[in-house]
Design a protein around this motif. Structure first.
Motif, PDB file in Angstrom:
ATOM      1  N   GLU A  86       0.860  -1.194   0.000  1.00 60.49           N
ATOM      2  CA  GLU A  86       0.000   0.000   0.000  1.00 60.49           C
ATOM      3  C   GLU A  86       0.893   1.240   0.000  1.00 60.49           C
ATOM      4  O   GLU A  86       1.858   1.320   0.767  1.00 60.49           O
ATOM      5  CB  GLU A  86      -0.875   0.024   1.253  1.00 60.49           C
ATOM      6  N   THR A  89       0.053   5.346   3.779  1.00 63.87           N
ATOM      7  CA  THR A  89      -0.551   4.751   4.983  1.00 63.87           C
ATOM      8  C   THR A  89      -1.585   5.694   5.601  1.00 63.87           C
ATOM      9  O   THR A  89      -2.623   5.240   6.097  1.00 63.87           O
ATOM     10  CB  THR A  89       0.542   4.472   6.055  1.00 63.87           C
ATOM     11  N   GLN A  94      -7.156   2.219   5.867  1.00 61.01           N
ATOM     12  CA  GLN A  94      -7.153   1.318   4.699  1.00 61.01           C
ATOM     13  C   GLN A  94      -6.217   0.117   4.941  1.00 61.01           C
ATOM     14  O   GLN A  94      -6.545  -1.010   4.583  1.00 61.01           O
ATOM     15  CB  GLN A  94      -6.721   2.105   3.453  1.00 61.01           C
ATOM     16  N   ILE A 108       3.714   2.175   2.956  1.00 59.09           N
ATOM     17  CA  ILE A 108       4.697   3.270   2.974  1.00 59.09           C
ATOM     18  C   ILE A 108       3.993   4.612   3.181  1.00 59.09           C
ATOM     19  O   ILE A 108       2.970   4.884   2.538  1.00 59.09           O
ATOM     20  CB  ILE A 108       5.462   3.360   1.622  1.00 59.09           C
ATOM     21  N   GLY A 136       6.816   6.496  -1.606  1.00 56.37           N
ATOM     22  CA  GLY A 136       6.046   5.459  -2.283  1.00 56.37           C
ATOM     23  C   GLY A 136       6.375   5.308  -3.755  1.00 56.37           C
ATOM     24  O   GLY A 136       6.144   4.245  -4.341  1.00 56.37           O
ATOM     25  N   LEU A 209       2.983  12.715  -3.761  1.00 62.13           N
ATOM     26  CA  LEU A 209       4.024  13.711  -4.023  1.00 62.13           C
ATOM     27  C   LEU A 209       5.364  13.051  -4.297  1.00 62.13           C
ATOM     28  O   LEU A 209       5.764  12.128  -3.577  1.00 62.13           O
ATOM     29  CB  LEU A 209       4.157  14.652  -2.818  1.00 62.13           C
TER      30      LEU A 209
HETATM   31  N1  SAM Z   1      -4.912   5.200   3.135  1.00 60.29           N
HETATM   32  C1  SAM Z   1      -5.106   6.350   3.988  1.00 60.29           C
HETATM   33  C2  SAM Z   1      -6.092   6.123   5.082  1.00 60.29           C
HETATM   34  O1  SAM Z   1      -6.766   5.089   5.109  1.00 60.29           O
HETATM   35  O2  SAM Z   1      -6.156   7.002   5.961  1.00 60.29           O
HETATM   36  C3  SAM Z   1      -5.473   7.597   3.219  1.00 60.29           C
HETATM   37  C4  SAM Z   1      -4.337   8.098   2.483  1.00 60.29           C
HETATM   38  S1  SAM Z   1      -4.303   9.818   2.151  1.00 60.29           S
HETATM   39  C5  SAM Z   1      -5.660   9.992   1.071  1.00 60.29           C
HETATM   40  C6  SAM Z   1      -2.839   9.819   1.124  1.00 60.29           C
HETATM   41  C7  SAM Z   1      -1.554   9.573   1.882  1.00 60.29           C
HETATM   42  O3  SAM Z   1      -0.492   9.440   0.934  1.00 60.29           O
HETATM   43  C8  SAM Z   1      -1.161  10.728   2.788  1.00 60.29           C
HETATM   44  O4  SAM Z   1      -0.978  10.263   4.094  1.00 60.29           O
HETATM   45  C9  SAM Z   1       0.147  11.245   2.190  1.00 60.29           C
HETATM   46  O5  SAM Z   1       1.064  11.734   3.141  1.00 60.29           O
HETATM   47  C10 SAM Z   1       0.674   9.996   1.506  1.00 60.29           C
HETATM   48  N2  SAM Z   1       1.649  10.242   0.443  1.00 60.29           N
HETATM   49  C11 SAM Z   1       1.665  11.227  -0.508  1.00 60.29           C
HETATM   50  N3  SAM Z   1       2.745  11.108  -1.309  1.00 60.29           N
HETATM   51  C12 SAM Z   1       3.448  10.027  -0.850  1.00 60.29           C
HETATM   52  C13 SAM Z   1       4.650   9.382  -1.263  1.00 60.29           C
HETATM   53  N4  SAM Z   1       5.363   9.807  -2.300  1.00 60.29           N
HETATM   54  N5  SAM Z   1       5.062   8.306  -0.573  1.00 60.29           N
HETATM   55  C14 SAM Z   1       4.353   7.824   0.496  1.00 60.29           C
HETATM   56  N6  SAM Z   1       3.193   8.397   0.932  1.00 60.29           N
HETATM   57  C15 SAM Z   1       2.749   9.471   0.267  1.00 60.29           C
END
Ligand code: SAM
Length: 214
Positions: A86, A89, A94, A108, A136, A209
């Protein structure tokens, strides 16, 4: 924080509303019925935890809408014992759904406070995903290949590293798009070099990002 009868009742109503919206995977519905979503939310939003809406969490991120969580998980067709990666996180909600389905989960997150918050929640709920603090876009080459990959942030493009880390016959579910609205893509790795792709609707996620933009 407790999981009261009121919370459990609200959760059953949420599950009924997800069924009406087309979620029919019993495993996914059972997981949503079981997991206390309010544990993953800021105190200010506790009473809204069982509305079918995304809500803000720390660091200007979001806990996805329950329908989106259910829809992505249903698309992923998770089977017990499968290796699932995934990306994003976030709150850990999720991730918990994937663990509840019996998957072996690697997850991650790039924001340390969210990584730490999710870690506490996994301990509290007795889930044991393998958590990584990092980017990620890179995936986890050391632990690849994965049967399934789930991206829970809007990706500007499909990261090539993730495609490479998919098992042959494996599947990735990823929202892709550079604007506020992304297209949900389901990508199956058919062979070493071939991938098949289908579209599964439009969704709105916070962006995935790239490290250079952090
Ligand atoms: N799955 C999560 C939940 O159940 O709460 C929702 C995820 S939220 C919509 C998107 C997440 O992706 C954020 O926590 C953000 O920090 C992370 N994110 C964005 N870019 C990322 C990257 N390059 N690597 C890892 N995480 C990343």
């Amino acid at each position: 924080m407790i999981d009261s009868y009121k919370h459990q009742g609200l959760r059953r109503q949420l599950v009924d509303s997800l069924k009406e919206k087309g979620i029919n995977d019993e495993g996914v519905l059972n997981a949503i019925n079981k997991i206390p979503r309010h544990f993953f939310m800021d105190n200010a939003f506790l009473e809204f935890a069982y509305q079918d809406k995304a809500f803000p969490i720390a660091e200007s991120q979001t806990i996805s809408q329950p329908f989106t969580v259910a829809f992505q998980t249903q698309l992923l067709e998770v089977k017990p014992g499968e290796k699932v990666l995934e990306i994003g996180t976030g709150s850990g909600y999720q991730t918990s759904v994937l663990c509840e389905l019996g998957a072996r989960v690697w997850t991650i997150e790039r924001i340390k406070t969210l990584f730490d918050g999710a870690k506490k929640m996994f301990t509290k709920l007795h889930y044991k995903p393998k958590q990584f603090f990092g980017d990620g876009f890179e995936g986890l080459p050391k632990f690849a290949p994965f049967d399934k990959i789930l991206v829970t942030a809007g990706a500007p493009h499909v990261p090539p590293n993730l495609l490479e880390q998919l098992e042959i016959g494996g599947m990735m579910v990823i929202p892709v798009g550079k604007s506020a609205v992304q297209t949900m893509k389901v990508i199956v790795r058919v062979s070493d070099t071939e991938y098949k792709e289908k579209k599964a609707g439009s969704f709105q996620f916070v962006p995935l990002l790239e490290a250079k933009k952090w």
